[in-house]
Write an enzyme that holds these catalytic residues in place. Structure first.
Site, mmCIF file in Angstrom:
data_model
loop_
_atom_site.group_PDB
_atom_site.id
_atom_site.type_symbol
_atom_site.label_atom_id
_atom_site.label_comp_id
_atom_site.label_asym_id
_atom_site.label_seq_id
_atom_site.Cartn_x
_atom_site.Cartn_y
_atom_site.Cartn_z
ATOM 1 N N CYS A 1 -5.122 -0.076 3.766
ATOM 2 C CA CYS A 1 -5.165 -1.505 4.083
ATOM 3 C C CYS A 1 -6.563 -2.072 3.901
ATOM 4 O O CYS A 1 -6.738 -3.209 3.458
ATOM 5 C CB CYS A 1 -4.677 -1.747 5.503
ATOM 6 S SG CYS A 1 -5.711 -1.019 6.800
ATOM 7 N N HIS B 1 -6.012 -2.121 12.123
ATOM 8 C CA HIS B 1 -5.458 -2.514 10.832
ATOM 9 C C HIS B 1 -6.300 -3.660 10.286
ATOM 10 O O HIS B 1 -6.839 -4.459 11.060
ATOM 11 C CB HIS B 1 -4.004 -2.954 11.013
ATOM 12 C CG HIS B 1 -3.300 -3.364 9.764
ATOM 13 N ND1 HIS B 1 -3.200 -2.552 8.660
ATOM 14 C CD2 HIS B 1 -2.653 -4.525 9.431
ATOM 15 C CE1 HIS B 1 -2.511 -3.174 7.715
ATOM 16 N NE2 HIS B 1 -2.173 -4.366 8.158
ATOM 17 N N ASN C 1 -0.675 -9.533 4.531
ATOM 18 C CA ASN C 1 -0.652 -8.093 4.780
ATOM 19 C C ASN C 1 -0.528 -7.334 3.465
ATOM 20 O O ASN C 1 -0.348 -7.932 2.399
ATOM 21 C CB ASN C 1 0.510 -7.739 5.712
ATOM 22 C CG ASN C 1 0.243 -6.504 6.536
ATOM 23 O OD1 ASN C 1 -0.722 -5.768 6.292
ATOM 24 N ND2 ASN C 1 1.090 -6.247 7.513
ATOM 25 N N GLN D 1 0.818 -1.208 0.000
ATOM 26 C CA GLN D 1 0.000 0.000 0.000
ATOM 27 C C GLN D 1 0.852 1.258 0.000
ATOM 28 O O GLN D 1 0.361 2.337 -0.360
ATOM 29 C CB GLN D 1 -0.942 0.003 1.196
ATOM 30 C CG GLN D 1 -0.242 0.172 2.536
ATOM 31 C CD GLN D 1 -1.172 0.007 3.712
ATOM 32 O OE1 GLN D 1 -1.747 -1.058 3.928
ATOM 33 N NE2 GLN D 1 -1.332 1.067 4.502
#
Length: 347
Positions: free
Chosen positions: A154, A287, A308, A147
């Site tokens: 996210c 997150h 992630n 990102q």
């Protein structure tokens, strides 16, 4: 000086090896200033980090502090002592660029998770949606994305990954989808200033789907919503996983990749995760990631596999193995059992 070793992921159904990208080191590497400078230079080369000459002394001091802190908390990562791509950044600097999720207001339209009858003995001992399926379907997980440090997106990457997963499972075609379209076009979120994956899935339902990444590439900034010419990847809806239950989340992940919400605060060990089974301090920030599997190590440690959106230089080539606390719990490690969701595709 130790070298990063391969981490063996043992499961009852398959054995997978995943090279941990983080850099391992020992007390000997911090025994003197010269040794620590050698470690810092090695770290800089490994992660392709270049600092201005006028800033290197300050960055070296931050790196030394972070390295000593890692040595003092090896139990946070099941004995794995390492330092990742954030090695010479302060906690405040990391938090500033990687806090990205904003929970929706209570009035936001959502679908509560009713749950399904879960027969625990029928669940597989291990699931990894990165693997090719027994039915000859491709992986349900695209490559790890980044990102970037300029966009708190996210939530968009997590939502796109969840839709990628169910699309691959249903039609046996893995297509990388556009997080940028969600950043630009989901007006219920705040673009690079944060958002929520369920909002993004709500947008996808009403928009008729999400564009392929090739048609709407990521730019690390919010721009005007672009009209996409060509087919979109649709979903019919989305639902929440019933909270406070490892079993319910495990059953959901056995069906498809699932968006999970975790805590990752300013001084969080989570953000400095180098590899291994994460058991550390998470903090209070929010997150969003995608759970793409679960398993048990050969030492008997249960874990989740989380993808992630911080690039392949973080964690285990962009993935994390988080301790999987079994049974009914209020929040689970890093609050992972509090809010999880997944897209529906009934057609």
């Amino acid at each position: 000086m130790a070298r990063a070793a391969a981490v063996v992921l043992m499961a009852a159904i398959f054995v997978m090896e995943s090279a941990a990208i983080a850099m391992e080191f020992s007390h000997a590497d911090l025994a003197s200033e010269n040794a620590t400078w050698a470690l810092y230079d090695w770290w800089s080369a490994r992660y392709s980090i270049v600092r201005e000459a006028s800033d290197r002394a300050r960055r070296f001091a931050i790196f030394t502090y972070n390295a000593r802190r890692a040595l003092n908390s090896p139990s946070s990562y099941s004995g794995y002592i390492g330092i990742n791509v954030f090695g010479d950044l302060t906690d405040t600097e990391v938090a500033k660029v990687y806090n990205c999720a904003i929970p929706p207001s209570p009035s936001f339209v959502s679908t509560p998770g009713a749950g399904v009858a879960v027969d625990e003995p029928s669940l597989p001992n291990a699931v990894d949606w990165r693997q090719t399926g027994y039915d000859l379907r491709p992986s349900a997980v695209t490559s790890v994305k980044d990102q970037g440090s300029n966009c708190g997106s996210c939530w968009a990457f997590a939502a796109a990954a969840a839709v990628e997963g169910i699309h691959s499972i249903r039609v046996k075609a893995l297509v990388s989808l556009s997080a940028q379209q969600l950043v630009d076009c989901d007006t219920t979120s705040k673009g690079c200033n944060g958002g929520w994956a369920e909002r993004a899935m709500y947008y996808a339902v009403n928009n008729g789907g999400i564009a392929p990444e090739s048609a709407y590439p990521y730019k690390e900034r919010q721009g005007p919503c672009q009209k996409v010419v060509g087919p979109l990847i649709p979903i019919d809806g989305y639902a929440q996983v019933p909270p406070s239950s490892e079993l319910e989340l495990r059953a959901a992940v056995a069906r498809q990749p699932v968006v999970v919400t975790v805590q990752a605060g300013e001084d969080s060990e989570f953000k400095r995760y180098p590899g291994g089974i994460f058991r550390g301090y998470c903090g209070s920030g929010i997150h969003q990631m995608i759970a793409v599997g679960y398993g048990i190590t050969e030492l008997g440690e249960p874990y989740w596999v989380l993808k992630n959106s911080w690039g392949t230089r973080w964690g285990e080539s962009g993935f994390m193995r988080m301790w999987r606390l079994m049974g009914e719990t209020a929040n689970g490690p890093c609050g992972i059992y509090t809010r999880a969701s997944y897209p529906n595709w009934w057609n």
